[in-house]
Design a protein around this motif. Structure first.
Motif, PDB file in Angstrom:
ATOM      1  N   GLN A 169       0.825  -1.206   0.000  1.00 38.32           N
ATOM      2  CA  GLN A 169       0.000   0.000   0.000  1.00 38.32           C
ATOM      3  C   GLN A 169       0.862   1.260   0.000  1.00 38.32           C
ATOM      4  N   SER A 170       1.990   1.199   0.702  1.00 36.36           N
ATOM      5  CA  SER A 170       2.919   2.328   0.706  1.00 36.36           C
ATOM      6  C   SER A 170       3.498   2.553  -0.690  1.00 36.36           C
ATOM      7  N   ARG A 173       0.756   4.055  -2.995  1.00 39.59           N
ATOM      8  CA  ARG A 173       0.474   5.471  -2.710  1.00 39.59           C
ATOM      9  C   ARG A 173       1.599   6.361  -3.249  1.00 39.59           C
ATOM     10  N   ARG A 176       1.448   6.524  -7.123  1.00 39.43           N
ATOM     11  CA  ARG A 176       0.326   7.348  -7.584  1.00 39.43           C
ATOM     12  C   ARG A 176       0.615   8.838  -7.382  1.00 39.43           C
ATOM     13  N   HIS A 177       1.293   9.168  -6.274  1.00 39.62           N
ATOM     14  CA  HIS A 177       1.666  10.567  -6.066  1.00 39.62           C
ATOM     15  C   HIS A 177       2.667  11.017  -7.127  1.00 39.62           C
ATOM     16  N   ALA A 293       5.606   6.915   1.348  1.00 33.67           N
ATOM     17  CA  ALA A 293       4.278   7.011   1.961  1.00 33.67           C
ATOM     18  C   ALA A 293       4.230   6.232   3.264  1.00 33.67           C
ATOM     19  N   ALA A 388      -2.778  12.550   4.021  1.00 36.27           N
ATOM     20  CA  ALA A 388      -3.615  11.354   3.997  1.00 36.27           C
ATOM     21  C   ALA A 388      -5.081  11.757   3.922  1.00 36.27           C
TER      22      ALA A 388
END
Length: 394
Positions: A169-170, A173, A176-177, A293, A388
């Protein structure tokens, strides 16, 4: 991701709040006990939490087992998780919950067997993935669900829930950033083993889903020579705008220095949640401008202050998992009929819950999805460049 926001929880109130965002219901400490919940705190002073050998007859309380290492090499984090769990009981004043701690260092299977024999209807923990598997082998056939502190998604089977911070998940994220800023071409340095494989899979999925391109990946076995060789192969291929170093701070520092020395002077370096507690990351010039992230520390800071006041020492960063798991249990226990199995279905809510580590929710795969912030390294510290989200879109 941006749905309806949970209203702010200020000061100490946040230390006793897990919010069901879908219904905007918040557990907040009152001036006295909540008449709908009765509470017992197992620990009220900064002393080790005892491993209970037997439970008294107590039909008015839900019995919850906490399985953590209370001896051996991981006893420090186990004690911190136990302390945090009992802080949650004290802060929330939930009197229909009894938490008993069992030491997994002497055997997770034996700890789970003892916990079930004592009448516990839910297990919080264990911490290590191998212990989760052992405990599940005992608990699931007897209808006792597990909310574990592990981040190993492979341990999520049946009614085993993964509350830990999942590395993929990190990575997702962060990628995507990076895409949102215009970066399109990605490369990666990946350690051999399960962590590297999962980071690679997460990166490929995130890049492709966001319309980017993976230019090259190189793996290494965490020796200096292997890392250097992987870096040189990557730089020789070139053609990338950002490179993911999917490893902890020590290796990230080495690899970043090697990247710059090998001629890569301008790519954006990306990291993972493993960088969160490693000071070396912020003290290395080669990592200036890097992104990674992680869960927000906003509520953790107040928690840590209260923890130090109560126990006289600093908490382990993962101790928030113990705190949030207890508050989640208290919230669900409102719908838990005494003498009946734990209502697992109540754990699933698209709106999610607000804990010390921010918003989270369980998917049907049993894995906690978390709202993460993106941090940038620079000037000897980190700063948030993408906050977040405060809620999940349904």
């Amino acid at each position: 991701m941006m749905g309806r926001f949970a209203h702010g929880l200020k000061g100490l109130a946040v230390l006793a709040a897990v919010t069901l965002l879908g219904g905007c219901q918040t557990i907040v400490p009152r001036s006295g006990p909540d008449p709908s919940v009765q509470t017992e705190a197992v620990v009220t002073a900064p002393v080790p939490v005892p491993v209970t050998t037997a439970l008294p007859t107590d039909g008015g309380r839900h019995r919850i087992a906490l399985l953590v290492p209370m001896s051996g090499t991981n006893s420090g984090i186990g004690q911190s998780l136990a302390n945090a769990s009992n802080m949650a009981l004290l802060d929330a004043r939930a009197q229909n919950i009894r938490i008993t701690t069992y030491d997994t260092a002497t055997g997770a299977k034996a700890a789970a067997e003892k916990a079930i024999a004592d009448g516990n209807g839910l297990i919080l923990g264990p911490l290590l993935s191998e212990d989760v598997i052992e405990a599940a082998g005992v608990a699931l056939p007897r209808g006792v669900p597990i909310i574990s502190f592990s981040n190993d998604i492979g341990a999520a089977t049946g009614n085993v829930f993964i509350l830990g911070h999942v590395p993929s998940q990190s990575v997702d994220r962060t990628i995507r950033h990076a895409r949102s800023t215009g970066i399109t071409r990605f490369a990666a340095l990946l350690p051999e083993g399960v962590y590297g494989q999962r980071a690679s899979s997460a990166m490929l999925t995130a890049v492709r889903a966001s319309g980017g391109t993976v230019v090259a990946t190189e793996s290494y076995d965490r020796t200096n020579l292997s890392i250097k060789s992987a870096v040189q192969r990557l730089v020789a291929k070139g053609g990338y705008d950002a490179v993911l170093i999917a490893d902890g701070g020590r290796v990230a520092v080495q690899a970043a220095d090697m990247l710059r020395a090998a001629g890569d002077k301008s790519s954006r370096i990306l990291g993972t949640e493993l960088w969160t507690t490693e000071a070396a990351v912020t003290s290395t010039a080669s990592l200036n401008g890097a992104w990674y992230a992680a869960v927000s520390d906003e509520r953790y800071r107040q928690f840590a202050t209260n923890y130090r006041t109560r126990f006289g020492s600093n908490p382990f960063r993962l101790s928030t998992l113990g705190y949030d798991s207890v508050l989640l249990t208290i919230r669900v226990a409102r719908d838990w009929t005494p003498g009946q199995p734990f209502p697992v279905e109540k754990l699933y809510d698209n709106g999610g819950y607000l804990g010390l580590d921010g918003v989270f929710r369980f998917g049907r795969n049993g894995i906690a999805e978390r709202a993460l912030e993106v941090r940038q390294v620079g000037g000897g510290q980190t700063s948030t460049v993408s906050a977040a989200p405060g809620s999940f879109g349904n």
